[in-house]
Scaffold this motif. Structure first.
Motif, PDB file in Angstrom:
ATOM      1  N   GLY A  11       2.839  15.974  83.730  1.00 21.06           N
ATOM      2  CA  GLY A  11       3.830  14.758  83.474  1.00 21.06           C
ATOM      3  C   GLY A  11       4.066  14.054  84.815  1.00 21.06           C
ATOM      4  N   VAL A  12       4.542  14.908  85.873  1.00 25.14           N
ATOM      5  CA  VAL A  12       5.123  14.550  87.002  1.00 25.14           C
ATOM      6  C   VAL A  12       4.135  13.917  87.803  1.00 25.14           C
ATOM      7  CG1 VAL A  12       5.759  15.381  89.630  1.00 25.14           C
ATOM      8  CG2 VAL A  12       6.745  16.320  87.321  1.00 25.14           C
ATOM      9  N   LEU A  13       2.877  14.295  87.713  1.00 29.43           N
ATOM     10  CA  LEU A  13       1.750  13.787  88.478  1.00 29.43           C
ATOM     11  C   LEU A  13       1.530  12.321  87.857  1.00 29.43           C
ATOM     12  CD1 LEU A  13      -0.411  16.899  89.594  1.00 29.43           C
ATOM     13  CD2 LEU A  13       1.356  15.487  90.940  1.00 29.43           C
ATOM     14  N   ILE A  14       1.338  12.351  86.735  1.00 31.47           N
ATOM     15  CA  ILE A  14       0.984  10.928  85.878  1.00 31.47           C
ATOM     16  C   ILE A  14       1.846  10.117  86.384  1.00 31.47           C
ATOM     17  CG2 ILE A  14       0.807  10.044  84.032  1.00 31.47           C
ATOM     18  CD1 ILE A  14      -0.231  12.440  82.440  1.00 31.47           C
ATOM     19  N   LEU A  15       3.235  10.451  86.299  1.00 33.46           N
ATOM     20  CA  LEU A  15       4.257   9.360  86.751  1.00 33.46           C
ATOM     21  C   LEU A  15       4.120   8.827  87.811  1.00 33.46           C
ATOM     22  CD1 LEU A  15       6.516   8.344  84.997  1.00 33.46           C
ATOM     23  CD2 LEU A  15       8.160   9.947  86.285  1.00 33.46           C
ATOM     24  N   GLY A  16       3.829  10.179  88.998  1.00 31.04           N
ATOM     25  CA  GLY A  16       3.972   9.556  90.469  1.00 31.04           C
ATOM     26  C   GLY A  16       2.567   8.768  90.579  1.00 31.04           C
ATOM     27  N   PHE A  17       1.465   8.853  90.049  1.00 25.01           N
ATOM     28  CA  PHE A  17       0.350   8.194  90.296  1.00 25.01           C
ATOM     29  C   PHE A  17       0.250   6.805  89.684  1.00 25.01           C
ATOM     30  CE2 PHE A  17      -2.011  12.150  91.205  1.00 25.01           C
ATOM     31  CZ  PHE A  17      -2.501  11.715  92.415  1.00 25.01           C
ATOM     32  N   ILE A  18       0.973   6.552  88.485  1.00 22.05           N
ATOM     33  CA  ILE A  18       1.192   5.403  87.970  1.00 22.05           C
ATOM     34  C   ILE A  18       2.084   4.537  88.814  1.00 22.05           C
ATOM     35  CG2 ILE A  18       2.424   3.968  86.097  1.00 22.05           C
ATOM     36  CD1 ILE A  18       1.216   6.430  84.152  1.00 22.05           C
ATOM     37  N   GLN A  19       3.184   5.202  89.340  1.00 17.48           N
ATOM     38  CA  GLN A  19       4.147   4.425  90.326  1.00 17.48           C
ATOM     39  C   GLN A  19       3.362   4.012  91.450  1.00 17.48           C
ATOM     40  OE1 GLN A  19       7.517   6.681  90.301  1.00 17.48           O
ATOM     41  NE2 GLN A  19       8.310   5.928  88.388  1.00 17.48           N
ATOM     42  N   ASN A  20       2.844   4.962  92.147  1.00 15.53           N
ATOM     43  CA  ASN A  20       1.946   4.485  93.403  1.00 15.53           C
ATOM     44  C   ASN A  20       0.997   3.623  93.025  1.00 15.53           C
ATOM     45  OD1 ASN A  20      -0.783   5.621  94.493  1.00 15.53           O
ATOM     46  ND2 ASN A  20       0.912   5.378  95.851  1.00 15.53           N
ATOM     47  N   GLY A  21       0.279   3.692  91.967  1.00 19.13           N
ATOM     48  CA  GLY A  21      -0.712   2.429  91.800  1.00 19.13           C
ATOM     49  C   GLY A  21      -0.044   1.174  91.251  1.00 19.13           C
ATOM     50  N   LEU A  22       0.933   1.262  91.000  1.00 18.79           N
ATOM     51  CA  LEU A  22       1.773  -0.005  90.793  1.00 18.79           C
ATOM     52  C   LEU A  22       2.101  -0.597  91.974  1.00 18.79           C
ATOM     53  CD1 LEU A  22       3.910   0.708  87.439  1.00 18.79           C
ATOM     54  CD2 LEU A  22       1.709  -0.745  87.667  1.00 18.79           C
ATOM     55  N   LEU A  23       2.597   0.325  93.006  1.00 21.35           N
ATOM     56  CA  LEU A  23       2.841  -0.423  94.303  1.00 21.35           C
ATOM     57  C   LEU A  23       1.587  -0.753  95.079  1.00 21.35           C
ATOM     58  CD1 LEU A  23       5.549   2.154  95.745  1.00 21.35           C
ATOM     59  CD2 LEU A  23       5.788  -0.221  95.167  1.00 21.35           C
TER      60      LEU A  23
END
Ligand SMILES: Nc1ncnc2c1ncn2[C@@H]1O[C@H](COP(=O)(O)OP(=O)(O)OP(=O)(O)O)[C@@H](O)[C@H]1O
Ligand SMILES: [Mg+2]
Lengths: 503, 324
Positions: free
Chosen positions: B275-287
């Motif tokens: 869950g943490v990684l998914i959230l991290g990658f999604i936020q990073n991707g958006l940036l």
């Protein structure tokens, strides 16, 4: 009856779950105005079949007919709209809502702007409750009702529509005799109106009292249908489990050991007053009484769930200070509680973890729980109690009602307690396993355990007990030895008749 | 037959929806920006997720035990400020344990209120969110906290160091994840956490000391928060009073995204890490795609809703259902 169209018919139903073939090509029909019993061992597939009928489960194969018209039940509300009402084995009420709201849930009467018409709601509800002759009203909060009364609410729900068929899945498991009479009246009334009734129960007396035909399932397969009037318990049992049973009274006489548990002058508010009794090693003491007589509360006090206002509890002559189940368990006291869903099981957990929960601290290798030790216990009690499950990993909530109960029993038997208290131990358990559990209780006593059996079933109490304590309104009315007890004297004692004579 | 297949796809989506959505996201981002799938970026995401991740590990225990912890964000600010201050006053060797002690005391207080006094965890931790914020401001006098001698201290290793090329925050996160995963999955205590969250009444009837178990989950959560605060402080050697603000929701999002049920009784440490990684990658991707960072707040909310819906849908075995 033979020319009539069945009210309901199921044809070649197959239903599988991962690892389980719950229904294997089952066909079944109910005629209008007929009370049709559905019997079978725990896990035979009775509830599953009825869930298919009630729109809760979709079958893998097979068809459903209402008055010979093929139909599909998509949801429980859809089934209800088609005239099929389902009264569940496990209660499914909203505790926080009133009786009226529960009964009309999803169908509350409305005024303009979608406002709930409370006046009408309470009026309609009270009218239904009146026919059921119950001691609560439309405004009572469901969470405040006893399990038995909650069951009556569940039944009242079925009476809000004009049904073609009503399914009762073990409706009497937690009803008192008086409430059963009311239920049977309701059933008779439905029957006279031409409603087809499916009645699931493990209790032979009831089956022979109220049903017209009996269909039997075994391991998910249809085994046959018998005319109730032309058969007997033995034939039904044979069909269900493939052998006969001995359900006689307890006649054996055994020598008991020392006093294990003694209760002196125990009181707890208004729940029970001045209760004293002794349980010897090697002895089974039955507590008989109506629901609400205070038996469960005494058990809960001994198990550390309630603090008594007065009195003492002694184990092997030593006074105990028990303030929590942790203390009780440390002293070797076990309690099989009456409400398996609420108090007995963590439904989302697997079978093994549920069974070993009270002793998980002792089943360790280093800091970790030892898989092997746990599985060994589980396997032992699965075999001993004949628990039907594809494996220990199965979530307990997926087991049939009776098999869930067996997990709870296994959980406490595996603790090897000094004192074992069982509260309604065979609720929802099939006849075969019931006699096995009774034998097990007798055996445990034979090995020197002190056992208390709380039960509202007279045959059960008579069958397992060496001594019977009769309770009425929080007081012990009388004690009987197995030799002297008669059904009549027991009934008198628990309904308070004797006390009035004395007073 | 057609109806059957759509239902099966729905059921599959309901069960595996998070993974499916995640894979689609990753493919989308990778196509939109070729920097997304590079070792540098992936390492970067994991490192910047480590603080959130460490906190999420602790909250996993609380949530499985059937409660919430909304105080972790402001508690992390507290830990960060305190350890920076004590670094100069007591030196790092004494300051770090002292900070752990103070944070654990806060956790114990919450655990006492929720476990022993049986107060509602939402109310208690929401209250603590602002109470601890007040405490932090009182402690710091409202000023930012900085280490005076940034060059001459070894304190930076927790946030900036690396061992064999792996950043220390990632190592701490991984180590803690492994240890806590064992605690939850393999020890009697872990079993009891599941029991208490799954059915507290049945746990009590089985001799599980419910209050103590709940208390312990908050202690674990506080321990993780203290560790997160340590990494945070060490990373920048200075901090505002509000570093952890709003993190409680992200932490909760990660935990639920991993599949822990808000009703308690289910979830695992491993799933939370996912869950943490998914959230991290999604936020990073958006940036990387060029969205402003504040869009993340909205996205985080959308993800929570999605996760909760899928959680319920998975239980029903289909996406939309007329029965609850
Ligand atoms: N949701 C489910 N998932 C997996 N297996 C299930 C599920 N529901 C029922 N089963 C299995 O199907 C079988 C039949 O169960 P069912 O509840 O119909 O039995 P039953 O005849 O009603 O028994 P009882 O007398 O104990 O109530 C059992 O083996 C049960 O474990
Ligand atoms: Mg059943």
């Amino acid at each position: 009856m033979t020319d009539e169209k069945p009210a309901l018919r199921l044809e070649n139903i197959v239903k599988t779950f991962p690892g389980v073939r719950a229904l294997d090509d089952v066909s079944f029909a109910v005629m209008p105005g007929e009370v049709h019993a559905l019997m079978g061992e725990n896990g035979a597939g009775k509830s599953t079949l009825m869930k298919v009928l009630g729109g809760i489960l979709q079958p893998n194969e097979g068809r459903i007919f209402i008055e010979e018209e093929s139909t599909i039940m998509t949801t429980p509300l859809d089934a209800k709209a088609k005239g099929v009402v389902f009264i569940h084995q496990e209660l499914s009420l909203a505790d926080e809502l009133s009786v009226a709201e529960n009964i009309f849930l999803g169908e509350l009467p409305r005024k303009s702007f979608g406002r709930v018409d409370w006046g009408k709601l309470y009026e309609q509800t009270d009218a239904i409750l009146k026919t059921l002759n119950v001691g609560f009203n439309a405004r009572t909060r469901v969470g405040d009702l006893s399990i038995a009364n909650q069951q009556m609410v569940e039944i009242a729900r079925a009476l809000t529509v004009d049904p073609r068929a009503v399914i009762f899945d073990e409706p009497t498991a937690s009803l008192t005799d008086a409430e059963k009479v009311v239920l049977f009246d309701v059933i008779a009334d439905l029957k006279s109106r031409g409603v087809g009734i499916v009645y699931i129960s493990h209790r032979m007396e009831e089956i022979f009292k109220i049903t017209d035909r009996i269909s039997v399932l075994r391991d998910g397969q249809y085994r046959g249908t018998l005319e109730t009037a032309k058969t007997d318990e033995d034939e039904v049992t044979q069909l269900m489990i493939g052998r006969s049973l001995d359900l006689s009274r307890n006649e054996e006489h055994r020598e008991h050991g020392e006093v294990a548990l003694e209760v002196r002058g125990l009181s707890c508010g208004d729940l029970y007053r001045d209760v004293s009794f002794k349980v010897h090693r090697g002895e089974v003491v039955g507590f008989y009484g109506l629901v609400g007589a205070g038996r469960t509360e005494i058990a809960e006090t001994i198990f550390g769930l309630r603090d008594p206002s007065e009195g003492q509890i002694l184990l092997d002559g030593q006074e105990l200070r028990i303030h929590s189940p942790v203390d009780a368990i440390r002293h070797g006291i076990s309690l099989v509680p009456e409400d398996r869903k609420g108090q007995g099981l963590v439904l989302g957990m697997n079978c093994r973890d549920n069974m070993t929960l009270p002793q998980v601290d002792d089943l360790t290798a280093g800091p970790f729980v030892s898989d092997g030790a746990e599985i060994a216990i589980f396997d032992q009690y699965r075999d001993k109690l004949d628990i039907r499950t594809p494996g220990w990993r199965q979530t307990v909530g997926n087991l049939s009602g009776g098999n869930q109960q067996k997990i709870v029993i296994g959980k406490w038997l595996s603790m090897h307690p000094n004192v074992l208290i069982v509260d309604e131990p065979t609720r929802g358990i099939d006849v075969g396993s019931k006699s096995e559990i009774h034998n097990l209780i007798r055996d445990l006593a034979g090995q020197g355990y002190a056992v208390i059996v709380i039960s509202s079933e007279m045959p059960e109490v008579l069958h397992v007990s060496d001594r019977i304590v009769a309770m009425y309104h929080g007081r012990i009315m009388r004690e009987f030895s197995a030799e002297e007890v008669t059904e009549d004297s027991l009934i008198q004692a628990i309904s308070g008749i004797e006390s009035e004579k004395v007073a | 037959m057609a109806a059957l297949t759509t239902k099966n796809i729905g059921g599959f989506l309901a069960r595996q929806g998070i993974i499916v959505a995640f894979v689609l996201f990753m493919i989308g981002f990778a196509l939109a920006n070729d920097r997304f799938i590079t070792m540098d970026n992936i390492f970067g995401v994991i490192r910047s997720s480590a603080i959130l991740g460490v906190m999420a590990l602790g909250v996993t225990f609380v949530v499985i035990g059937g409660n919430l912890d909304l105080s972790v964000g402001s508690m992390m600010s507290f830990s960060t400020i305190v350890v920076l201050d004590l670094h100069d006053k007591l030196g790092p060797a004494l300051g770090i344990p002292a900070m752990y002690g103070m944070t654990l005391a806060l956790g114990a207080f919450i655990g006492f209120l929720v476990g022993y006094l049986k107060l509602n965890s939402l109310i208690v931790t929401l209250g603590m969110l602002s109470a601890i914020h007040g405490l932090t401001l009182t402690y710091s006098g409202g000023k930012n906290m900085d280490i005076a001698d940034k060059e001459g201290t070894w304190f930076g290793i927790f946030g900036q160091g690396s061992i064999l090329g792996v950043p220390v925050p990632i190592l701490i996160f991984a180590l803690l994840a492994v240890v806590l995963s064992m605690v939850l999955a393999k020890t009697p205590f872990g079993r009891k956490v599941y029991a208490v969250g799954g059915n507290g009444m049945a746990a009590t009837f089985s001799g599980v000391p419910r209050a103590r178990v709940v208390f312990m989950t908050y202690l674990i959560s506080a321990f993780c928060v203290a560790t997160a605060g340590l990494i945070q402080a060490s990373r920048s050697l200075g901090s505002q009073n509000t570093v952890g603000q709003g993190m409680e929701l992200e932490v909760l999002a990660a935990v639920i995204l991993g599949g822990a049920s808000l009703l308690g009784g289910s979830g695992t440490v491993f799933k939370t890490v996912i869950g943490v990684l998914i959230l991290g990658f999604i936020q990073n991707g958006l940036l990387l795609v060029g969205l402003e960072f504040y869009v993340q707040y909205v996205v985080t909310w959308v993800i929570i809703i999605l996760a909760v819906w899928l959680d319920i849908a998975a239980k029903r075995g289909r996406l939309l259902s007329p029965i609850a």
